[in-house]
Design an enzyme around this catalytic site. Structure first.
Site, PDB file in Angstrom:
ATOM      1  N   ASP A   1      -7.752 -13.910 -18.695  1.00  0.00           N
ATOM      2  CA  ASP A   1      -7.869 -13.268 -20.075  1.00  0.00           C
ATOM      3  C   ASP A   1      -7.421 -12.074 -19.723  1.00  0.00           C
ATOM      4  O   ASP A   1      -8.597 -11.468 -19.434  1.00  0.00           O
ATOM      5  CB  ASP A   1      -8.756 -14.265 -20.890  1.00  0.00           C
ATOM      6  CG  ASP A   1      -7.806 -15.224 -21.190  1.00  0.00           C
ATOM      7  OD1 ASP A   1      -6.817 -15.804 -20.977  1.00  0.00           O
ATOM      8  OD2 ASP A   1      -8.840 -16.080 -21.700  1.00  0.00           O
TER       9      ASP A   1
ATOM     10  N   HIS B   1      -3.703 -17.732 -14.681  1.00  0.00           N
ATOM     11  CA  HIS B   1      -3.882 -16.023 -15.265  1.00  0.00           C
ATOM     12  C   HIS B   1      -5.239 -16.074 -15.890  1.00  0.00           C
ATOM     13  O   HIS B   1      -6.160 -17.578 -15.521  1.00  0.00           O
ATOM     14  CB  HIS B   1      -2.704 -16.001 -16.771  1.00  0.00           C
ATOM     15  CG  HIS B   1      -3.297 -16.333 -17.895  1.00  0.00           C
ATOM     16  ND1 HIS B   1      -3.021 -18.110 -18.161  1.00  0.00           N
ATOM     17  CD2 HIS B   1      -4.215 -16.553 -18.537  1.00  0.00           C
ATOM     18  CE1 HIS B   1      -3.557 -18.414 -19.098  1.00  0.00           C
ATOM     19  NE2 HIS B   1      -4.498 -17.667 -19.902  1.00  0.00           N
TER      20      HIS B   1
ATOM     21  N   ARG C   1     -10.566 -19.850 -29.751  1.00  0.00           N
ATOM     22  CA  ARG C   1     -10.384 -19.602 -28.828  1.00  0.00           C
ATOM     23  C   ARG C   1     -11.115 -18.276 -29.442  1.00  0.00           C
ATOM     24  O   ARG C   1     -10.373 -17.446 -30.097  1.00  0.00           O
ATOM     25  CB  ARG C   1      -9.393 -18.813 -27.862  1.00  0.00           C
ATOM     26  CG  ARG C   1      -9.634 -19.063 -26.688  1.00  0.00           C
ATOM     27  CD  ARG C   1      -8.942 -18.599 -24.933  1.00  0.00           C
ATOM     28  NE  ARG C   1      -8.381 -16.763 -25.399  1.00  0.00           N
ATOM     29  CZ  ARG C   1      -7.472 -16.045 -25.255  1.00  0.00           C
ATOM     30  NH1 ARG C   1      -7.282 -16.671 -24.743  1.00  0.00           N
ATOM     31  NH2 ARG C   1      -7.515 -15.408 -25.399  1.00  0.00           N
TER      32      ARG C   1
ATOM     33  N   HIS D   1      -7.507 -19.991 -14.438  1.00  0.00           N
ATOM     34  CA  HIS D   1      -6.931 -21.082 -15.499  1.00  0.00           C
ATOM     35  C   HIS D   1      -5.179 -21.124 -15.766  1.00  0.00           C
ATOM     36  O   HIS D   1      -5.147 -20.204 -15.767  1.00  0.00           O
ATOM     37  CB  HIS D   1      -7.968 -20.712 -17.227  1.00  0.00           C
ATOM     38  CG  HIS D   1      -7.708 -19.847 -18.038  1.00  0.00           C
ATOM     39  ND1 HIS D   1      -8.050 -19.280 -18.181  1.00  0.00           N
ATOM     40  CD2 HIS D   1      -6.961 -20.620 -19.018  1.00  0.00           C
ATOM     41  CE1 HIS D   1      -8.267 -18.111 -18.760  1.00  0.00           C
ATOM     42  NE2 HIS D   1      -7.185 -19.046 -19.887  1.00  0.00           N
TER      43      HIS D   1
HETATM   44  C1  SIN Z   1      -5.336 -20.216 -22.079  1.00  0.00           C
HETATM   45  O1  SIN Z   1      -4.585 -19.462 -21.975  1.00  0.00           O
HETATM   46  O2  SIN Z   1      -5.704 -19.339 -22.803  1.00  0.00           O
HETATM   47  C2  SIN Z   1      -5.798 -21.745 -23.022  1.00  0.00           C
HETATM   48  C3  SIN Z   1      -5.652 -22.620 -22.734  1.00  0.00           C
HETATM   49  C4  SIN Z   1      -5.795 -23.625 -23.178  1.00  0.00           C
HETATM   50  O3  SIN Z   1      -5.176 -24.275 -23.643  1.00  0.00           O
HETATM   51  O4  SIN Z   1      -5.948 -24.970 -22.217  1.00  0.00           O
END
Ligand code: SIN
Length: 274
Positions: free
Chosen positions: A97, A95, A265, A250
């Site tokens: 973000d 996905h 995050r 990612h």
């Molecule tokens: C995310 O999708 O923001 C998480 C990525 C991660 O935990 O490595």
């Protein structure tokens, strides 16, 4: 400070630098590397939440994520957490973000606090490299297409997926918005074209027969999922990763059952696309 490519398609590793003490000159170089590589990985950082927030604010205003549980006392920080007894991990599928927003978050800055003894890597994919490698007839086919993105199936009240997260997602009543963006996106800063559809949040191709649209999306996804467009980040506590949501995907791997993984995050505001 040294900046080296992480892979041919996406990412760069930044070494010998403390992100809490960057000069303007270093920050300018880092910003250029971010534009050129789409993702940056800083090793061995020691950040307090305040320092994480201060670093994020150098990039722009913070986009307060409305669906992730926030770190107590720090509404800017979204928790990316999986406890040893939990099954689902946040971000456990390809996905990018916030693509469901009219102005999707420009970037995400993820700081690793606790990493399992093995596993829990994150895969990144480069959308410009993937676009560039398409056949010319595919490029012509998708040139002027738009896609609709949405979030109710992930974060909404009725989402069975959300229910499996045991309180790690919040504000289900605020889900439901959709946004239409170009399938081929000239990057808002560099102008470089990349693919801007993703399996997590893209719902359909606008003005296309639904079955044909899904077939086209699956074809593009299959292409982007080829290893040649990826970088795999193996985390250590203290790593700081940041990625451009307009030029990368990612995928956080969920292969560390029985161990805790905890990251913080922060997302940075972006601009309306296309
Ligand atoms: C995310 O999708 O923001 C998480 C990525 C991660 O935990 O490595």
């Amino acid at each position: 400070m040294q900046i080296t490519k992480a892979s041919d398609a996406v990412g760069a590793i930044v070494e010998d630098v403390d992100v809490t003490k960057l000069s303007d000159e270093q920050f300018t170089k880092i910003r250029a590397a971010f534009r050129d590589h789409g993702a940056l990985f800083f090793r061995e950082q020691q950040l307090t939440p305040e320092e994480h927030i201060a670093f994020a604010r150098r990039w722009g205003p913070i986009d307060f994520n409305r669906f992730f549980k926030r770190r107590e006392g720090y509404p800017e920080i979204a928790e990316v957490l999986k406890e040893p007894d939990q099954q689902l991990n946040i971000g456990g599928g390809w996905h990018t973000d916030h693509s469901y927003d009219e102005a999707p978050a420009m970037g995400s800055i993820l700081y690793a606090l606790e990493i399992p003894p093995s596993g829990g890597d994150t895969l990144f994919a480069g959308m410009a490299a993937a676009y560039e490698a398409l056949e010319d007839d595919m490029k012509a086919q998708i040139k002027n297409l738009k896609a609709r993105h949405g979030n109710a199936h992930i974060f909404g009240e009725e989402s069975e997926y959300r229910k499996g997260f045991e309180g790690r997602y919040t504000n289900a009543d605020q889900a439901g918005q959709t946004a239409v963006h170009p399938v081929v996106l000239p990057h808002p800063e560099s102008g470089v074209k990349g693919l801007y559809v993703n399996p997590g949040f893209t719902l359909e191709i606008v003005d296309m027969d639904p079955a044909e649209g899904q077939a086209l999306l699956q074809q593009l996804y299959g292409h982007i999922m080829e290893d040649r467009f990826h970088y795999r980040h193996q985390w250590h506590a203290g790593d700081l990763a940041m990625w451009d949501n307009r030029s990368t995907w990612h995928y956080a791997l969920n292969d560390y059952q029985g161990h805790r993984r905890y990251l913080n995050r922060i997302t940075i505001e972006g601009v309306a696309l296309g």
